[in-house]
Motif scaffolding. Structure first.
Motif, mmCIF file in Angstrom:
data_model
loop_
_atom_site.group_PDB
_atom_site.id
_atom_site.type_symbol
_atom_site.label_atom_id
_atom_site.label_comp_id
_atom_site.label_asym_id
_atom_site.label_seq_id
_atom_site.Cartn_x
_atom_site.Cartn_y
_atom_site.Cartn_z
ATOM 1 N N TYR A 241 0.834 -1.222 0.000
ATOM 2 C CA TYR A 241 0.000 0.000 0.000
ATOM 3 C C TYR A 241 0.860 1.260 0.000
ATOM 4 N N GLY B 8 0.579 3.524 -4.376
ATOM 5 C CA GLY B 8 -0.279 2.518 -3.785
ATOM 6 C C GLY B 8 -0.342 1.221 -4.545
ATOM 7 N N TRP C 222 -6.844 7.223 1.801
ATOM 8 C CA TRP C 222 -6.283 6.474 0.677
ATOM 9 C C TRP C 222 -4.783 6.229 0.803
ATOM 10 N N GLN D 283 -7.501 1.777 -1.179
ATOM 11 C CA GLN D 283 -6.797 1.704 -2.461
ATOM 12 C C GLN D 283 -7.378 0.594 -3.347
#
Length: 284
Positions: free
Chosen positions: A220, A231, A248, A255
């Motif tokens: 991530y 990401g 996010w 994501q």
């Protein structure tokens, strides 16, 4: 031959007589004397008055003054008793005091000896009822204070419990987030969301797995230093993923949600189509 009385002598005699009578009417008007003693004192005073030349109407004046004082004292005792009776309502038994007050209410016409007796009784009962009422009020105040303290303690305990629950929930959320942000956690989330939200079976997830393994290794926090893609799905720029959630940048689930939506809405339509395009041109 006797010397004629001077004005100074008459005044001294009158003062002496007044002192004798004042002893009879002190405080509540003959309270400390019995009826026989009072009559004896009055008789002695009359003899003294005659020997000093005082008139009977002067003696009557002082007796009346004593009776007036006694009845005034009774009136004051009644007023105080009424106040105490009102304050004692629903708290203590004031039956005896009320009975005495009822009898003393006719103090203006009762014999002076009866007025004196009832006044003394009313004062004693008033003091007793007032003390009992004050004790009831004290106990009630202590009980109210204890109840308030207990309520405050309960409120504090509830607030502490809520704070502890919130802390536990936050810890659980953070633990879940950490687990979800792991490579295995991210894969599990993507498999579940692909099936439940888009109906993509295991073959589609297999393509997705290979696609995002190539793009980010399911990390991530992956960042392409040359392009700036960010990401797990390598969004460019990464801020595009804010449409799926403000977290996010730190939440793999956010994501993944954005990445799946991107594949579905794009010309690819499915993970396998996106993977084929990536194999062909190196990106999707």
């Amino acid at each position: 031959m006797r010397k004629p009385r001077t004005r100074r002598h008459e005044i001294a005699v009158a003062i002496g007589t007044v002192l004798v009578i004042a002893g009879l009417v002190a405080s509540s008007g003959f309270v400390a004397q019995s009826a026989d003693a009072r009559q004896g004192s009055v008789a002695a005073t009359a003899v003294l008055a005659e020997s000093k030349g005082l008139q009977s109407d002067q003696l009557d004046f002082y007796v009346q003054r004593g009776e007036t004082f006694t009845r005034d004292n009774a009136s004051a005792a009644l007023s105080e008793a009424h106040v105490v009776i009102a304050a004692s309502q629903s708290k203590v038994d004031a039956t005896t005091l009320s009975s005495v007050v009822s009898s003393l209410a006719s103090y203006a016409i009762l014999p002076i000896e009866r007025v004196e007796s009832l006044t003394a009784e009313a004062k004693a009962e008033t003091a007793s009822v007032a003390a009992a009422t004050a004790e009831v009020d004290r106990v009630a105040a202590e009980a109210a204070a204890a109840a308030a303290a207990a309520a405050a303690a309960a409120a504090a305990a509830e607030a502490a419990a809520q704070a502890a629950a919130q802390a536990a929930a936050e810890a659980a959320r953070m633990q879940s987030l950490v687990g979800g942000n792991s490579i295995d956690g991210a894969r599990a989330t993507a498999r579940s969301m692909a099936a439940s939200q888009y109906g993509w079976a295991e073959d589609q997830f297999s393509c997705l797995d290979r696609l995002w393994q190539k793009e980010s290794g399911w990390n991530y926090a992956a960042l392409n230093s040359s392009s700036g893609a960010t990401g797990i799905p390598q969004a460019l720029p990464g801020s595009k993923m804010a449409s799926a959630g403000n977290d996010w940048a730190t939440n793999a689930t956010t994501q993944i949600s954005w990445g799946l939506g991107y594949i579905k809405a794009s010309s690819y339509g499915t993970p396998c189509a996106a993977w084929a395009h990536s194999q062909s041109v190196g990106w999707y």
